[in-house]
Write an enzyme that holds these catalytic residues in place. Structure first.
Site, PDB file in Angstrom:
ATOM      1  N   LYS A  19       4.060   1.470  -3.840  1.00  0.00           N
ATOM      2  CA  LYS A  19       3.649   0.653  -4.985  1.00  0.00           C
ATOM      3  C   LYS A  19       4.563   0.811  -6.198  1.00  0.00           C
ATOM      4  O   LYS A  19       4.810  -0.158  -6.914  1.00  0.00           O
ATOM      5  CB  LYS A  19       2.201   0.959  -5.340  1.00  0.00           C
ATOM      6  CG  LYS A  19       1.240   0.508  -4.242  1.00  0.00           C
ATOM      7  CD  LYS A  19      -0.197   0.811  -4.568  1.00  0.00           C
ATOM      8  CE  LYS A  19      -1.093   0.342  -3.420  1.00  0.00           C
ATOM      9  NZ  LYS A  19      -2.517   0.585  -3.678  1.00  0.00           N
TER      10      LYS A  19
ATOM     11  N   GLY B  77      -4.394  12.076  -9.046  1.00  0.00           N
ATOM     12  CA  GLY B  77      -3.347  11.264  -8.426  1.00  0.00           C
ATOM     13  C   GLY B  77      -2.800  10.243  -9.402  1.00  0.00           C
ATOM     14  O   GLY B  77      -3.532   9.361  -9.850  1.00  0.00           O
TER      15      GLY B  77
ATOM     16  N   GLY C 193     -13.828   3.716  -0.702  1.00  0.00           N
ATOM     17  CA  GLY C 193     -12.658   2.961  -1.105  1.00  0.00           C
ATOM     18  C   GLY C 193     -12.708   1.471  -0.862  1.00  0.00           C
ATOM     19  O   GLY C 193     -12.023   0.710  -1.561  1.00  0.00           O
TER      20      GLY C 193
ATOM     21  N   ALA D 266      -1.338   3.538  -7.056  1.00  0.00           N
ATOM     22  CA  ALA D 266      -2.720   3.122  -7.264  1.00  0.00           C
ATOM     23  C   ALA D 266      -3.342   3.870  -8.435  1.00  0.00           C
ATOM     24  O   ALA D 266      -4.056   3.288  -9.258  1.00  0.00           O
ATOM     25  CB  ALA D 266      -3.537   3.357  -5.994  1.00  0.00           C
TER      26      ALA D 266
ATOM     27  N   GLY E 284       0.002   8.304  -8.752  1.00  0.00           N
ATOM     28  CA  GLY E 284       0.941   7.441  -8.040  1.00  0.00           C
ATOM     29  C   GLY E 284       0.706   5.980  -8.342  1.00  0.00           C
ATOM     30  O   GLY E 284       0.148   5.627  -9.393  1.00  0.00           O
TER      31      GLY E 284
ATOM     32  N   THR F 294       0.848  -1.190   0.000  1.00  0.00           N
ATOM     33  CA  THR F 294       0.000   0.000   0.000  1.00  0.00           C
ATOM     34  C   THR F 294       0.887   1.244   0.000  1.00  0.00           C
ATOM     35  O   THR F 294       2.103   1.159  -0.203  1.00  0.00           O
ATOM     36  CB  THR F 294      -0.986  -0.047   1.187  1.00  0.00           C
ATOM     37  OG1 THR F 294      -1.910   1.035   1.073  1.00  0.00           O
ATOM     38  CG2 THR F 294      -0.267   0.029   2.524  1.00  0.00           C
TER      39      THR F 294
END
Length: 269
Positions: free
Chosen positions: A78, A139, A251, A143, A141, A74
């Site tokens: 990642k 975002g 989520g 994920a 990143g 997490t």
């Protein structure tokens, strides 16, 4: 022999870990450990707090643990952990990030990323099919990159990916355009105009004092607001969006959407 939460741990128990910083918010042990018990698998998943400066040494140490079969990953690891794997799936090659590693013969680690497919599965199960939709993803990143690829694979008509890290955005768009040309636009700030689905794929919302990743008041009527943060279940973003009458998607659906994929990936039956 010890039992915790219905999971029996003994000298024959196989180990799985979830690496993150922080880890207080992780929900995977609460879903995977009951699944192990249900399937009769002698295994346990535990969280491991891994500061970024120590990640490489931690993964190297885990490689030496002979009864460790898998690693879940997490925030914020990642992207970094993908570079520590011996082999990577096509999805990891496209996204540049991984959220699961499986031990293979000889102690080699094979990396996969189920964030995107899990997110889209959860989104569709809740009645929010991204096909032919204009989607904004805030975002880029680990994920976020996986979710971007999965949204395009699921048929999103236009994907606006937003992140202040322009180098990261440029690299991600190049990888996405190689598979789904001309359907992705990028910007440093949130580009939510006309979007039918807007997704927060940043860590903003994990902590009570975090700013909003984007302003719900700027969204188009009828928009679905989704957050990938699992704890708290109802983030400030989702609360404010719901108060304005928008449909919201929390989520935990992303993790629930990944369970079948995890079972197959780790050979859990």
């Amino acid at each position: 022999m010890a039992s915790r939460g219905g999971v029996t741990v003994s000298g024959t128990t196989r180990l799985y870990v979830v690496l993150g910083d922080p880890v207080a918010q992780v929900q995977s042990p609460g879903l995977l450990n009951p699944l192990f018990a249900e399937l009769g698998v002698d295994a346990v998943l535990v969280p491991v707090l891994a500061e970024p400066a120590h990640l490489e040494r931690i993964v190297a140490g885990l490689r030496c643990a002979g009864n460790l079969d898998g690693i879940f990953v997490t925030v914020p690891h990642k992207a970094a952990v993908a570079g520590l794997a011996d082999r990577c799936s096509p999805m990891v090659e496209i996204t540049g990030s991984a959220n699961a590693l499986r031990r293979e013969a000889g102690g080699r680690w094979y990396a996969e990323n189920f964030d995107g497919t899990g997110f889209v599965a959860g989104l569709a199960a809740a009645g929010h099919d991204p096909r032919a939709q204009r989607v904004t993803l805030v975002g880029a990143g680990g994920a976020g990159s996986a979710i971007a690829a999965a949204l395009l694979a699921a048929g999103a008509a236009r994907l606006a990916v937003c992140d202040p890290d322009t180098a990261k955005l440029t690299a991600l768009r190049a990888r996405l355009d190689a598979h789904w040309p001309g359907r992705t636009v990028t910007s440093a700030g949130p580009d939510t105009a006309g979007a039918g689905i807007v997704v927060n794929a940043t860590p903003l919302g994990l902590r009570p004092g975090d700013p909003l990743p984007f302003r719900p008041a700027d969204l188009s009527p009828g928009c679905v607001v989704a957050d990938i943060i699992m704890k708290p279940r109802e983030t400030r973003l989702l609360r404010e969006a719901a108060a304005l009458g928008f449909r919201v998607h929390c989520g935990i659906h992303m993790l629930a959407g990944q369970l079948a994929s995890y079972r197959a990936f780790f050979g859990l039956g």
